[in-house]
Structures are given as structure tokens and as C-alpha cells.
Design a protein around this motif. Structure first.
Motif, PDB file in Angstrom:
ATOM      1  N   CYS A   1       0.855  -1.180   0.000  1.00 39.07           N
ATOM      2  CA  CYS A   1       0.000   0.000   0.000  1.00 39.07           C
ATOM      3  C   CYS A   1       0.887   1.223   0.000  1.00 39.07           C
ATOM      4  O   CYS A   1       2.001   1.191   0.527  1.00 39.07           O
ATOM      5  CB  CYS A   1      -0.912  -0.009   1.235  1.00 39.07           C
ATOM      6  SG  CYS A   1      -2.195   1.266   1.148  1.00 39.07           S
TER       7      CYS A   1
ATOM      8  N   THR B   1      -9.324  -5.924  -3.741  1.00 37.67           N
ATOM      9  CA  THR B   1      -8.899  -5.124  -2.608  1.00 37.67           C
ATOM     10  C   THR B   1      -7.427  -5.399  -2.347  1.00 37.67           C
ATOM     11  O   THR B   1      -6.723  -5.957  -3.175  1.00 37.67           O
ATOM     12  CB  THR B   1      -9.826  -5.405  -1.400  1.00 37.67           C
ATOM     13  OG1 THR B   1      -9.386  -4.602  -0.297  1.00 37.67           O
ATOM     14  CG2 THR B   1      -9.855  -6.855  -0.981  1.00 37.67           C
TER      15      THR B   1
ATOM     16  N   GLY C   1      -4.147  -4.545   0.904  1.00 33.19           N
ATOM     17  CA  GLY C   1      -3.233  -3.554   0.339  1.00 33.19           C
ATOM     18  C   GLY C   1      -3.997  -2.560  -0.546  1.00 33.19           C
ATOM     19  O   GLY C   1      -5.193  -2.444  -0.434  1.00 33.19           O
TER      20      GLY C   1
ATOM     21  N   PRO D   1      -5.146  -2.032  -4.162  1.00 32.00           N
ATOM     22  CA  PRO D   1      -5.183  -2.776  -5.430  1.00 32.00           C
ATOM     23  C   PRO D   1      -4.593  -2.010  -6.604  1.00 32.00           C
ATOM     24  O   PRO D   1      -3.999  -2.605  -7.502  1.00 32.00           O
ATOM     25  CB  PRO D   1      -6.674  -3.056  -5.637  1.00 32.00           C
ATOM     26  CG  PRO D   1      -7.410  -2.190  -4.677  1.00 32.00           C
ATOM     27  CD  PRO D   1      -6.475  -1.881  -3.556  1.00 32.00           C
TER      28      PRO D   1
ATOM     29  N   THR E   1     -12.152  -1.746  -3.756  1.00 28.77           N
ATOM     30  CA  THR E   1     -11.982  -0.861  -2.604  1.00 28.77           C
ATOM     31  C   THR E   1     -10.600  -0.244  -2.729  1.00 28.77           C
ATOM     32  O   THR E   1      -9.610  -0.963  -2.855  1.00 28.77           O
ATOM     33  CB  THR E   1     -12.076  -1.640  -1.278  1.00 28.77           C
ATOM     34  OG1 THR E   1     -13.375  -2.220  -1.201  1.00 28.77           O
ATOM     35  CG2 THR E   1     -11.901  -0.735  -0.086  1.00 28.77           C
ATOM     36  N   THR E   2     -10.548   1.072  -2.696  1.00 28.94           N
ATOM     37  CA  THR E   2      -9.272   1.756  -2.955  1.00 28.94           C
ATOM     38  C   THR E   2      -9.110   2.940  -2.012  1.00 28.94           C
ATOM     39  O   THR E   2     -10.095   3.479  -1.506  1.00 28.94           O
ATOM     40  CB  THR E   2      -9.228   2.253  -4.426  1.00 28.94           C
ATOM     41  OG1 THR E   2      -8.042   3.018  -4.626  1.00 28.94           O
ATOM     42  CG2 THR E   2     -10.425   3.105  -4.799  1.00 28.94           C
TER      43      THR E   2
ATOM     44  N   SER F   1     -11.751   4.759   0.485  1.00 33.37           N
ATOM     45  CA  SER F   1     -11.547   4.962   1.920  1.00 33.37           C
ATOM     46  C   SER F   1     -11.025   6.371   2.149  1.00 33.37           C
ATOM     47  O   SER F   1     -10.037   6.778   1.533  1.00 33.37           O
ATOM     48  CB  SER F   1     -10.524   3.953   2.442  1.00 33.37           C
ATOM     49  OG  SER F   1     -10.971   2.664   2.113  1.00 33.37           O
TER      50      SER F   1
ATOM     51  N   ASN G   1     -15.791   5.160   2.482  1.00 33.64           N
ATOM     52  CA  ASN G   1     -15.666   4.407   3.730  1.00 33.64           C
ATOM     53  C   ASN G   1     -14.835   5.220   4.712  1.00 33.64           C
ATOM     54  O   ASN G   1     -13.703   5.590   4.411  1.00 33.64           O
ATOM     55  CB  ASN G   1     -14.912   3.085   3.493  1.00 33.64           C
ATOM     56  CG  ASN G   1     -15.826   2.006   2.969  1.00 33.64           C
ATOM     57  OD1 ASN G   1     -17.035   2.038   3.171  1.00 33.64           O
ATOM     58  ND2 ASN G   1     -15.245   1.031   2.285  1.00 33.64           N
TER      59      ASN G   1
ATOM     60  N   ILE H   1     -17.303   2.919   9.690  1.00 33.09           N
ATOM     61  CA  ILE H   1     -16.803   1.589  10.070  1.00 33.09           C
ATOM     62  C   ILE H   1     -16.185   1.658  11.457  1.00 33.09           C
ATOM     63  O   ILE H   1     -15.404   2.573  11.748  1.00 33.09           O
ATOM     64  CB  ILE H   1     -15.723   1.105   9.073  1.00 33.09           C
ATOM     65  CG1 ILE H   1     -16.239   1.181   7.634  1.00 33.09           C
ATOM     66  CG2 ILE H   1     -15.249  -0.300   9.399  1.00 33.09           C
ATOM     67  CD1 ILE H   1     -15.227   0.754   6.586  1.00 33.09           C
ATOM     68  N   GLU H   2     -16.521   0.684  12.298  1.00 31.82           N
ATOM     69  CA  GLU H   2     -15.838   0.571  13.593  1.00 31.82           C
ATOM     70  C   GLU H   2     -14.464  -0.063  13.374  1.00 31.82           C
ATOM     71  O   GLU H   2     -14.315  -0.957  12.528  1.00 31.82           O
ATOM     72  CB  GLU H   2     -16.635  -0.335  14.541  1.00 31.82           C
ATOM     73  CG  GLU H   2     -17.815   0.354  15.184  1.00 31.82           C
ATOM     74  CD  GLU H   2     -18.669  -0.596  16.012  1.00 31.82           C
ATOM     75  OE1 GLU H   2     -18.472  -1.828  15.950  1.00 31.82           O
ATOM     76  OE2 GLU H   2     -19.558  -0.093  16.711  1.00 31.82           O
ATOM     77  N   THR H   3     -13.472   0.340  14.153  1.00 34.10           N
ATOM     78  CA  THR H   3     -12.158  -0.310  14.035  1.00 34.10           C
ATOM     79  C   THR H   3     -12.268  -1.750  14.501  1.00 34.10           C
ATOM     80  O   THR H   3     -12.908  -2.048  15.506  1.00 34.10           O
ATOM     81  CB  THR H   3     -11.072   0.344  14.925  1.00 34.10           C
ATOM     82  OG1 THR H   3     -11.627   0.631  16.173  1.00 34.10           O
ATOM     83  CG2 THR H   3     -10.480   1.545  14.289  1.00 34.10           C
ATOM     84  N   MET H   4     -11.609  -2.630  13.765  1.00 32.46           N
ATOM     85  CA  MET H   4     -11.607  -4.045  14.130  1.00 32.46           C
ATOM     86  C   MET H   4     -10.214  -4.431  14.627  1.00 32.46           C
ATOM     87  O   MET H   4      -9.217  -3.899  14.131  1.00 32.46           O
ATOM     88  CB  MET H   4     -11.973  -4.895  12.908  1.00 32.46           C
ATOM     89  CG  MET H   4     -13.404  -4.698  12.489  1.00 32.46           C
ATOM     90  SD  MET H   4     -13.758  -5.547  10.952  1.00 32.46           S
ATOM     91  CE  MET H   4     -14.000  -4.183   9.845  1.00 32.46           C
TER      92      MET H   4
ATOM     93  N   GLY I   1      -9.176  -5.720   2.810  1.00 34.08           N
ATOM     94  CA  GLY I   1     -10.278  -5.024   3.503  1.00 34.08           C
ATOM     95  C   GLY I   1     -11.576  -5.148   2.758  1.00 34.08           C
ATOM     96  O   GLY I   1     -11.625  -5.590   1.644  1.00 34.08           O
TER      97      GLY I   1
HETATM   98  N1  SAM Z   1      -6.218   0.204   0.212  1.00 36.06           N
HETATM   99  C1  SAM Z   1      -7.623   0.037   0.018  1.00 36.06           C
HETATM  100  C2  SAM Z   1      -8.376   1.066   0.823  1.00 36.06           C
HETATM  101  O1  SAM Z   1      -7.754   1.903   1.469  1.00 36.06           O
HETATM  102  O2  SAM Z   1      -9.605   1.049   0.776  1.00 36.06           O
HETATM  103  C3  SAM Z   1      -8.163  -1.350   0.310  1.00 36.06           C
HETATM  104  C4  SAM Z   1      -7.659  -2.089   1.493  1.00 36.06           C
HETATM  105  S1  SAM Z   1      -8.047  -1.368   3.060  1.00 36.06           S
HETATM  106  C5  SAM Z   1      -7.347  -2.565   4.122  1.00 36.06           C
HETATM  107  C6  SAM Z   1      -9.792  -1.625   3.129  1.00 36.06           C
HETATM  108  C7  SAM Z   1     -10.543  -0.934   4.219  1.00 36.06           C
HETATM  109  O3  SAM Z   1     -10.224  -1.532   5.448  1.00 36.06           O
HETATM  110  C8  SAM Z   1     -10.262   0.542   4.365  1.00 36.06           C
HETATM  111  O4  SAM Z   1     -11.488   1.240   4.334  1.00 36.06           O
HETATM  112  C9  SAM Z   1      -9.650   0.645   5.721  1.00 36.06           C
HETATM  113  O5  SAM Z   1      -9.983   1.859   6.309  1.00 36.06           O
HETATM  114  C10 SAM Z   1     -10.259  -0.533   6.434  1.00 36.06           C
HETATM  115  N2  SAM Z   1      -9.504  -1.004   7.592  1.00 36.06           N
HETATM  116  C11 SAM Z   1      -8.208  -1.320   7.682  1.00 36.06           C
HETATM  117  N3  SAM Z   1      -7.879  -1.764   8.918  1.00 36.06           N
HETATM  118  C12 SAM Z   1      -9.017  -1.732   9.635  1.00 36.06           C
HETATM  119  C13 SAM Z   1      -9.353  -2.046  10.974  1.00 36.06           C
HETATM  120  N4  SAM Z   1      -8.454  -2.515  11.829  1.00 36.06           N
HETATM  121  N5  SAM Z   1     -10.636  -1.874  11.371  1.00 36.06           N
HETATM  122  C14 SAM Z   1     -11.569  -1.411  10.502  1.00 36.06           C
HETATM  123  N6  SAM Z   1     -11.323  -1.096   9.227  1.00 36.06           N
HETATM  124  C15 SAM Z   1     -10.067  -1.245   8.789  1.00 36.06           C
END
Ligand code: SAM
Length: 327
Positions: A20, A64, A66, A68, A96-97, A120, A158, A187-190, A327
Motif C-alpha cells: 500500500c 482489494t 493492500g 489494489p 476498494t481503494t 476509503s 468508507n 466503520i468501527e475499528t476491528m 479489507g
Molecule cells: N487500500 C484500500 C483502501 O484503502 O480502501 C483497500 C484495502 S483497506 C485494508 C480496506 C478498508 O479496510 C479501508 O477502508 C480501511 O480503512 C479498512 N480497515 C483497515 N484496517 C481496519 C481495521 N483494523 N478496522 C476497521 N477497518 C479497517
């Protein structure tokens, strides 16, 4: 493909890289170890794998990572999968980017048959955006979003809701998305992967956010669904949609119709569980599509009922990061 809980599996999230160009605080460590190239599936292997899932009944694929769009040659895979839309083997191809490369690729994505993308974006403030992503430039993402609009792609933003960091910007994001014609999904943090910091300091329950939003906006129930985990309302003042993804405050597993494949070919049956199957081994050591299809079908028979995330101080529920699983 029907899993043991009667859920048809029609949605594949396919990660094409663990790399990424951003380092979002909640997602990755600042200096991550990326995987060696030979562990990553080639574009041809990704296409073969996608075809096996399509043969087994998958109708929607989301690319998705990383990120993409930093994968070299990604548009050849997008175009190859786009042909499956034309031949009606797929209903939807999407992505998802983080948006940094969209100015370059948006038109090509639309030309390949993509109609909607998720972008995002956690802040509209350039300094906060920079801090959250460690590397990012907001203007680059905004230019990418403009290109997406010009290409006719529908955009869903997102936004990961983070206590103290962007909590007070959610109103502004909602209004801006309304102006731009974008949907917004919070989105809640996971608890995925070790990050440099404490997750309990980031975690913001969305029921609290929703209550606050309801004091200012009229949120009307909506039955809009994309096959993903978000639950939607319509915002009367903007006409836009607002989604909530709440893995921690409310599970979203009962209607789960998806599986994930990492860029190394590991099939994960659930974002929140460790059980996986090494499809790369099957791809690289067998001839013809049958072995891959059989391996996938046997794994689906073990899809678990759901995840059991708990935010625990300094203790990620799962060792793998979101950029690894996709993601
Ligand atoms: N790079 C792309 C992006 O930024 O959308 C795709 C991959 S990214 C991992 C996909 C989504 O996962 C993003 O919206 C990111 O904010 C979310 N994400 C990553 N880690 C997360 C976490 N621990 N909890 C919730 N969402 C998370």
C-alpha cells in the motif's frame, strides 16, 4: 455454494497485493514487512482463481488489498474480469481503494465495466488525513474522486470512525458526501494485527455516533443492501445514504455471503477467524480447474457461523493485518 448455515456464497473479496502507498494508523505498522514477490499470486493465477469461484456460483468480486491500484499490471486483471460482466458470468465487479491512483485509473475501471467503487477516506482535513495515513496527500485523493465522478463511477466513501481523531468530522463528511453525491459508510475499528499503539484508544462505538448524528440529521430507515455488512439509513437533508458497519457493537454474520482470498492465495472463510485454506498450493501443484474448485467447495463446508471480535487492550484478536487479509 451453500455453507453449513444455509448461506449462499456469492461474493468474493480478492486481495491482489499486500502493498500500500499509505500506512493508516489503525491498519498497518509504520514500517511493515511486505511479502516476497514469489509468495504473491501472479495476475494469471488471480484470474484462474476468480474463474474457479465464478464456476462455483460467485456473482460479485471486489478487488482489494493492500492498495489494489498499486499492483503492477492490475488493469489487465480488471479488464479480464470485466469480460465476465459482459458474458453475464458476473453481476458485479468492484474495488476498494484509497483513491490515490484513481486520477490515473478511474476511466479505465469504468471502461472495463465497473459501476461502483468504495473509496476509503477518513478525513477532509489535509493535516488530519496526513496524520492518519502517515504518508497521504488529501489533494491527490480528491483529484481521484473527481476523476471517478467524471468517469461515471458511483462512489461510496468508507470512513473508519476513530475516537478523538476524526470523531468530530463525521458531520462535515456527511454533508460533503451529500454535496458530492457520494454515499458514506462508517466503520468501527476491528482488532486485526498489531499496530504501533493501543486500539482501545481508537475504538469508537457507532451507536454513540449515530445518536449524535440523529440530533442534527433526519436518518430514515432504508432497506438498501449491497450484499455487504453495512446497514443503511437515508439522510433526509441530503438524499444520500449513510451506512454503518458495526462488527463490535452488532455482529453482521447472519447474512454473510462472502469469502476472502489473500494475495498469497489463502482462502479465509471469515474475516474474524483464523481457519484458512492454501489455494496457492493447489493452483501451483495441480493441473486443470477441478482441483481448485474441489478445494474451494470443501472449504466452504467449514465456513464458521461468525466472528467474535472483542476490543482488548494491546491484544489483537487476530495476528494478521487488514492489508494482508484484504479489507
Ligand atoms: N487500500 C484500500 C483502501 O484503502 O480502501 C483497500 C484495502 S483497506 C485494508 C480496506 C478498508 O479496510 C479501508 O477502508 C480501511 O480503512 C479498512 N480497515 C483497515 N484496517 C481496519 C481495521 N483494523 N478496522 C476497521 N477497518 C479497517
Amino acid at each position: 455454494m451453500i455453507d453449513p448455515f444455509g448461506r449462499p456464497i456469492r461474493y468474493l473479496r480478492l486481495s491482489v497485493t499486500d502493498r500500500c502507498d499509505l500506512r493508516c494508523l489503525y491498519c498497518m505498522a509504520e514500517d511493515p514487512d511486505f511479502l516476497p514477490k514469489d509468495e504473491i499470486l501472479s495476475l494469471e493465477e488471480l484470474e484462474r482463481l476468480a474463474q474457479s469461484f465464478i464456476d462455483l456460483g460467485v456473482r460479485k468480486i471486489r478487488l482489494t488489498g493492500g492498495e489494489p491500484l498499486v499492483r503492477r499490471g492490475i488493469m489487465s486483471l480488471v479488464r479480464a474480469l470485466g469480460l465476465k460482466l459482459a458474458s453475464k458470468e458476473l453481476d458485479e465487479l468492484t474495488l476498494t481503494t484509497n483513491g490515490t491512483q484513481l486520477a490515473k485509473y478511474a476511466q479505465g475501471l469504468a471502461d472495463a465495466g465497473m459501476r461502483r467503487i468504495n473509496v476509503s477516506l477518513d478525513s477532509l482535513n489535509p493535516d488530519t488525513f496526513r496524520q492518519l495515513t502517515r504518508l497521504g496527500r488529501l489533494d491527490q485523493v480528491l483529484a481521484g474522486l473527481d476523476a471517478a465522478k467524471r468517469a461515471g463511477l458511483a462512489v461510496k466513501i468508507n470512513m473508519v470512525a476513530l475516537k478523538d481523531r476524526n470523531e468530530l468530522e463525521i458531520d462535515q463528511m456527511l454533508a460533503w458526501c451529500g454535496d458530492q453525491g457520494f454515499d458514506l459508510c462508517l466503520i468501527e475499528t476491528m482488532p486485526l494485527g498489531d499496530i504501533d499503539g493501543d486500539r482501545t484508544e481508537q475504538y469508537l462505538p457507532l451507536d454513540r455516533v449515530r445518536k449524535r448524528l440523529e440530533s442534527r440529521w433526519t436518518l430514515r430507515p432504508s432497506d438498501y443492501a449491497t450484499g455487504g455488512p453495512a446497514r443503511y439509513v437515508t439522510v433526509a437533508e441530503t438524499g444520500g445514504r449513510l451506512g454503518f458497519i458495526t462488527p463490535l457493537t452488532h455482529g453482521f454474520c447472519e447474512s454473510c455471503n462472502r469469502v476472502r482470498v489473500t494475495c498469497t492465495g489463502k482462502l479465509y472463510l471469515c474475516l474474524g477467524q483464523e481457519d484458512s485454506l492454501d489455494l496457492r498450493h493447489v493452483l501451483r501443484h495441480t493441473e486443470g480447474p477441478d482441483a481448485v474448485r474441489n478445494a474451494i467447495a470443501s472449504a466452504i463446508a467449514r465456513k464458521p457461523k461468525g466472528h467474535d471480535f472483542i476490543i482488548d487492550r494491546n491484544q489483537p484478536k487476530l495476528a494478521r493485518h487488514m492489508n494482508v487479509t484484504g479489507g
